[in-house]
Design a protein around this motif. Sequence first.
Motif, PDB file in Angstrom:
ATOM      1  N   SER A 151       0.824  -1.219   0.000  1.00 57.76           N
ATOM      2  CA  SER A 151       0.000   0.000   0.000  1.00 57.76           C
ATOM      3  C   SER A 151       0.853   1.262   0.000  1.00 57.76           C
ATOM      4  O   SER A 151       0.463   2.280  -0.578  1.00 57.76           O
ATOM      5  CB  SER A 151      -0.928  -0.004   1.223  1.00 57.76           C
ATOM      6  OG  SER A 151      -1.888  -1.029   1.107  1.00 57.76           O
ATOM      7  N   ARG A 208      -0.833   4.554   1.254  1.00 59.81           N
ATOM      8  CA  ARG A 208      -2.028   4.962   0.537  1.00 59.81           C
ATOM      9  C   ARG A 208      -3.044   3.832   0.599  1.00 59.81           C
ATOM     10  O   ARG A 208      -2.692   2.689   0.910  1.00 59.81           O
ATOM     11  CB  ARG A 208      -1.718   5.305  -0.915  1.00 59.81           C
ATOM     12  CG  ARG A 208      -1.348   4.120  -1.798  1.00 59.81           C
ATOM     13  CD  ARG A 208      -0.887   4.592  -3.178  1.00 59.81           C
ATOM     14  NE  ARG A 208      -0.751   3.501  -4.117  1.00 59.81           N
ATOM     15  CZ  ARG A 208       0.290   2.698  -4.197  1.00 59.81           C
ATOM     16  NH1 ARG A 208       1.300   2.844  -3.350  1.00 59.81           N
ATOM     17  NH2 ARG A 208       0.338   1.731  -5.102  1.00 59.81           N
ATOM     18  N   ASN A 247      -4.688   1.439  -1.452  1.00 56.86           N
ATOM     19  CA  ASN A 247      -4.341   0.913  -2.774  1.00 56.86           C
ATOM     20  C   ASN A 247      -5.469   0.026  -3.286  1.00 56.86           C
ATOM     21  O   ASN A 247      -5.532  -1.168  -2.988  1.00 56.86           O
ATOM     22  CB  ASN A 247      -3.028   0.127  -2.678  1.00 56.86           C
ATOM     23  CG  ASN A 247      -2.501  -0.294  -4.028  1.00 56.86           C
ATOM     24  OD1 ASN A 247      -3.211  -0.248  -5.028  1.00 56.86           O
ATOM     25  ND2 ASN A 247      -1.251  -0.724  -4.070  1.00 56.86           N
ATOM     26  N   PRO A 259      -7.257  -2.940   2.006  1.00 52.32           N
ATOM     27  CA  PRO A 259      -7.567  -1.568   1.580  1.00 52.32           C
ATOM     28  C   PRO A 259      -8.974  -1.116   1.981  1.00 52.32           C
ATOM     29  O   PRO A 259      -9.172   0.058   2.328  1.00 52.32           O
ATOM     30  CB  PRO A 259      -7.425  -1.627   0.049  1.00 52.32           C
ATOM     31  CG  PRO A 259      -6.529  -2.796  -0.199  1.00 52.32           C
ATOM     32  CD  PRO A 259      -6.879  -3.790   0.861  1.00 52.32           C
ATOM     33  N   ASP A 274      -6.769   5.308  -6.138  1.00 53.47           N
ATOM     34  CA  ASP A 274      -6.084   5.202  -4.847  1.00 53.47           C
ATOM     35  C   ASP A 274      -6.225   6.510  -4.072  1.00 53.47           C
ATOM     36  O   ASP A 274      -6.458   7.580  -4.652  1.00 53.47           O
ATOM     37  CB  ASP A 274      -4.602   4.890  -5.041  1.00 53.47           C
ATOM     38  CG  ASP A 274      -4.382   3.510  -5.626  1.00 53.47           C
ATOM     39  OD1 ASP A 274      -5.373   2.781  -5.821  1.00 53.47           O
ATOM     40  OD2 ASP A 274      -3.220   3.154  -5.878  1.00 53.47           O
TER      41      ASP A 274
END
Length: 447
Positions: A291, A294, A296, A367, A439
């Motif tokens: 990731s 972030r 992702n 995520p 993202d």
Amino acid sequence: MSETELKTEELPPLYQDSSFWGMTVTQFWGAFNDNLYKQLVLLFCAQQALQLQTDDRQGTALAVFALPFVFFSGLGGWYADRHTKRTIVIACKVAEIIIALLAMAAFFTGELLPLLIVLGLLSTQSAIFGPAKYGILPEMLRDDDLPQANGIIQMTTFIAIIFGMASAGFVKQAYPDQLWKTSYFCIGIAVIGTIASFWVRRTPVAHPGLPFSRSALGIDTETRGLLRNDRRLLSVLLISSVFWFVGGIVQPLVNIFGIGQLHISESRTSLMAACMGVGISLGCIVAGRASRKRVNFKLVTIGAWGLVACLAAMAGFGWWATPEAGETLPKADVSLWASFIPLTTTEWLARGILTLLGFFAGLFVVPLQVELQTRPPKSLKGRMIGAMNLINWIGIVLSALFFGLFTWGFNALNWPMSNVFLFLAAVVLPIAILYHPKDEILSHDRP
């Protein structure tokens, strides 16, 4: 520099943060106890169905475990925003000790009803614990540490699932008439988890004086307004629910696939199911590291396609692995440790596919979890996690209903239950094809 920025910069690095590791140890042993007991009840139901030629009550057990999350997740979210989350974490761990004592009494009876009552109490405790567990992470950690933190939390959760599920098959074979003895172990684990909960640092109350309303038992007005205005957050919430719907069917499906279709022992079936936990643990760690500070969403897409492929492979594998192929496997192993070694190509392939299935599930879920933690405002984080638990467990309740329908229908038509894997692949396929959000970068400072 503001007070919030100063506090953020003074936080220790993630891997040196004793508060984070206290939370990790606490939730690890809680997940272990949950899955040990739940898998024991599921195996009890599956064995009764096959030996006594009665209806498979695994769907009933899963519904009993899921319904308290539907009824009490909203309340858990309200508590998490109204009070300090550390206090809730500690109180829930003390409750776990009491429930472990009640489990001992339930095992003494040897009847399904007391086992289901304790299962419901266990899930009620977990429903209250969940919003505090996930809601405290963005309060006590930097936002850009959350992908790795969630990867570690999810990894350790599923390692706990591995050992909990695998241990269930072993202890059921080792103590078929004395399962109450396992409660000594569960009580000790609950005590260890309670001690670890005191390492968690106190965080400020997110919403002091938050009034209680009946809507807090579900999704309250503020949270509904947030979801109505933030379609991205709503889509993440709904896709998370689909993930848990699929997972809720896969677990009992693997149990009945191993015991009923492959004719293998309970310990081997539990290890086959635990392979998913191994894969999820690896997938969560890879997702956290990939990731790179972030959210992702490319990992969600990769995970979705991997889930579709593995579920379809399990369906095809089920057509090839006929009962005759499975009859070469012993129904009870001479040694429990012998269960760790697959005896045929059939068993090797099943474990391999299920490990890959878990890996892609780990990529898929991390995520989504991070987005649900970071996107809501501070005063709503606990209630958003409560809403997430509520929606996820509605998915799991539906999975229990669908599993019951599939069991009834496929038995009537004399179809192998492995065909359900193909249905689940079709459920995930639209997400793989259509869901591709951008993202989102996570800042060093909290909003």
